[in-house]
Design a protein around this motif. Sequence first.
Motif, PDB file in Angstrom:
ATOM      1  N   ARG A   6       0.814  -1.219   0.000  1.00 48.53           N
ATOM      2  CA  ARG A   6       0.000   0.000   0.000  1.00 48.53           C
ATOM      3  C   ARG A   6       0.848   1.270   0.000  1.00 48.53           C
ATOM      4  O   ARG A   6       0.441   2.276  -0.543  1.00 48.53           O
ATOM      5  N   ASP A   8       4.328   3.559  -0.849  1.00 48.65           N
ATOM      6  CA  ASP A   8       5.271   3.642  -1.965  1.00 48.65           C
ATOM      7  C   ASP A   8       6.431   2.679  -1.755  1.00 48.65           C
ATOM      8  O   ASP A   8       6.881   2.007  -2.696  1.00 48.65           O
ATOM      9  N   ARG A  35       0.287   3.257  -8.906  1.00 49.46           N
ATOM     10  CA  ARG A  35      -0.553   4.201  -8.152  1.00 49.46           C
ATOM     11  C   ARG A  35      -1.787   4.596  -8.966  1.00 49.46           C
ATOM     12  O   ARG A  35      -2.894   4.654  -8.436  1.00 49.46           O
ATOM     13  N   SER A  36      -1.609   4.868 -10.248  1.00 56.19           N
ATOM     14  CA  SER A  36      -2.740   5.220 -11.111  1.00 56.19           C
ATOM     15  C   SER A  36      -3.738   4.068 -11.198  1.00 56.19           C
ATOM     16  O   SER A  36      -4.952   4.265 -11.101  1.00 56.19           O
ATOM     17  N   MET A  38      -4.171   1.732  -8.991  1.00 57.64           N
ATOM     18  CA  MET A  38      -4.801   1.561  -7.684  1.00 57.64           C
ATOM     19  C   MET A  38      -6.009   2.486  -7.531  1.00 57.64           C
ATOM     20  O   MET A  38      -6.992   2.120  -6.889  1.00 57.64           O
ATOM     21  N   ARG A  39      -5.948   3.656  -8.133  1.00 53.04           N
ATOM     22  CA  ARG A  39      -7.105   4.557  -8.086  1.00 53.04           C
ATOM     23  C   ARG A  39      -8.294   3.973  -8.851  1.00 53.04           C
ATOM     24  O   ARG A  39      -9.421   4.399  -8.660  1.00 53.04           O
ATOM     25  N   GLU A  40      -8.022   2.974  -9.697  1.00 49.14           N
ATOM     26  CA  GLU A  40      -9.067   2.306 -10.481  1.00 49.14           C
ATOM     27  C   GLU A  40      -9.414   0.930  -9.906  1.00 49.14           C
ATOM     28  O   GLU A  40     -10.068   0.130 -10.564  1.00 49.14           O
ATOM     29  N   TYR A  42      -7.100  -1.469  -8.643  1.00 49.25           N
ATOM     30  CA  TYR A  42      -6.001  -2.449  -8.671  1.00 49.25           C
ATOM     31  C   TYR A  42      -5.428  -2.602  -7.268  1.00 49.25           C
ATOM     32  O   TYR A  42      -5.276  -1.630  -6.535  1.00 49.25           O
ATOM     33  N   ARG A  43      -5.111  -3.833  -6.901  1.00 44.47           N
ATOM     34  CA  ARG A  43      -4.470  -4.127  -5.617  1.00 44.47           C
ATOM     35  C   ARG A  43      -3.229  -4.963  -5.885  1.00 44.47           C
ATOM     36  O   ARG A  43      -3.148  -5.645  -6.900  1.00 44.47           O
ATOM     37  N   ARG A  61      -7.759  -7.335  -9.084  1.00 41.74           N
ATOM     38  CA  ARG A  61      -8.909  -6.455  -8.831  1.00 41.74           C
ATOM     39  C   ARG A  61     -10.160  -7.310  -8.807  1.00 41.74           C
ATOM     40  O   ARG A  61     -10.167  -8.421  -9.324  1.00 41.74           O
TER      41      ARG A  61
END
Length: 140
Positions: A6, A8, A35-36, A38-40, A42-43, A61
């Motif tokens: 989670r 950086d 990071r981009s 993850m905003r959608e 993605y884990r 995801r």
Amino acid sequence: MISEARTDEDILATRAVMLQLRTALAPGDYLPTVRSMMREGYRLAALRDDAGEVVAVAGFRSFRMLYAGGHILYVDDLSTDGRRRSKGHGRALLDWLKAEARRLGCTQLHLDSGVQREQAHRFYFREGMGVNCLHFRIEL
């Protein structure tokens, strides 16, 4: 031990193993891309050895698909360090993903694997997975 990346620092710790699979991604683009994503939704999960080194990583995801009949967990990426294969790391991570899918109420786990990845296919078949469709694409 398996945990989600989670921070950086945690994400960057997965980079070397992930880039063994995703060779087209430049190392400097890894963190901003993850990071981009993850905003959608993605884990990223990482399996670390006793020394704390990442030995396997999975990007995934969950979402609903009509053709699947409900909620699925989709594995975008599953990579084990090439120096550490055949030691149970991939199986442990796949088992963790299955458990996470059940926890989320998913009825299926899906992944795509490139046709050239025969060793990975043997692993997936051993783990009880089967081929149920063809994936088509076109470059735009």
